[in-house]
Design a protein around this motif. Sequence first.
Motif, PDB file in Angstrom:
ATOM      1  N   SER A  15       0.854  -1.191   0.000  1.00  0.00           N
ATOM      2  CA  SER A  15       0.000   0.000   0.000  1.00  0.00           C
ATOM      3  C   SER A  15       0.885   1.234   0.000  1.00  0.00           C
ATOM      4  CB  SER A  15      -0.917  -0.018   1.233  1.00  0.00           C
ATOM      5  OG  SER A  15      -0.141   0.057   2.407  1.00  0.00           O
ATOM      6  N   GLY A  16       0.281   2.410   0.097  1.00  0.00           N
ATOM      7  CA  GLY A  16       1.028   3.655   0.069  1.00  0.00           C
ATOM      8  C   GLY A  16       1.979   3.826   1.235  1.00  0.00           C
ATOM      9  N   SER A  17       1.631   3.265   2.396  1.00  0.00           N
ATOM     10  CA  SER A  17       2.523   3.320   3.555  1.00  0.00           C
ATOM     11  C   SER A  17       3.098   1.921   3.794  1.00  0.00           C
ATOM     12  CB  SER A  17       1.752   3.798   4.792  1.00  0.00           C
ATOM     13  OG  SER A  17       0.677   2.929   5.051  1.00  0.00           O
ATOM     14  N   ALA A  18       3.986   1.802   4.767  1.00  0.00           N
ATOM     15  CA  ALA A  18       4.602   0.502   5.047  1.00  0.00           C
ATOM     16  C   ALA A  18       3.530  -0.521   5.414  1.00  0.00           C
ATOM     17  CB  ALA A  18       5.610   0.630   6.172  1.00  0.00           C
ATOM     18  N   THR A  19       3.595  -1.689   4.794  1.00  0.00           N
ATOM     19  CA  THR A  19       2.675  -2.780   5.099  1.00  0.00           C
ATOM     20  C   THR A  19       3.303  -3.597   6.221  1.00  0.00           C
ATOM     21  OG1 THR A  19       1.919  -2.839   2.809  1.00  0.00           O
ATOM     22  CG2 THR A  19       1.477  -4.785   4.161  1.00  0.00           C
TER      23      THR A  19
ATOM     24  N   GLN B 131       8.219  -0.835  -2.743  1.00  0.00           N
ATOM     25  CA  GLN B 131       7.180  -0.691  -1.727  1.00  0.00           C
ATOM     26  C   GLN B 131       7.628  -1.407  -0.454  1.00  0.00           C
ATOM     27  OE1 GLN B 131       3.242  -1.940  -3.018  1.00  0.00           O
ATOM     28  NE2 GLN B 131       2.704   0.209  -2.695  1.00  0.00           N
ATOM     29  N   GLU B 132       7.372  -0.789   0.707  1.00  0.00           N
ATOM     30  CA  GLU B 132       7.912  -1.265   1.978  1.00  0.00           C
ATOM     31  C   GLU B 132       6.995  -2.258   2.681  1.00  0.00           C
ATOM     32  OE1 GLU B 132       9.490   0.526   6.243  1.00  0.00           O
ATOM     33  OE2 GLU B 132       8.773   1.891   4.697  1.00  0.00           O
TER      34      GLU B 132
END
Length: 142
Positions: free
Chosen positions: A51-55, A72-73
Amino acid sequence: MKKLKLMLILITALFAVNFGLAQVGINTSNPLSTLDINGNLSVKTISLTGSGSATLISDGVYISIAPQATDQEFRLPSAVVFPGRVYIIRNIQNSITAKLTSAVGLLFPKGSTVGSTEIYMFEGSKRSIIVISDGANWTYFD
């Protein structure tokens, strides 16, 4: 009365020692380890989409990660809070790199004394890894 009390204490102590050193065997009558499994083992599998922030990785043992954008984190939990925790992580995307980080602790490749704050999982290199918490950091095997 004192003899009876002493016998009860002795019996209780013997049971406590016996149960404290118990070994559990599954499909074996003579376990050789604390947990001895003679058969197959299944572990919880999950899939995580980036997702846009850390998963956050907080559940499962075998984890398929699917980044939706390059680098992606995906974040491991604290190595301090979860000593001995083991995850098997696989980037299932063919052409998108995933970045693996830790909430607390560094990531050390097996046999190395040099850790990093992140590792990248992509096709041909670190596509699948195993990470193990030592109570301070994570060690990974690819």
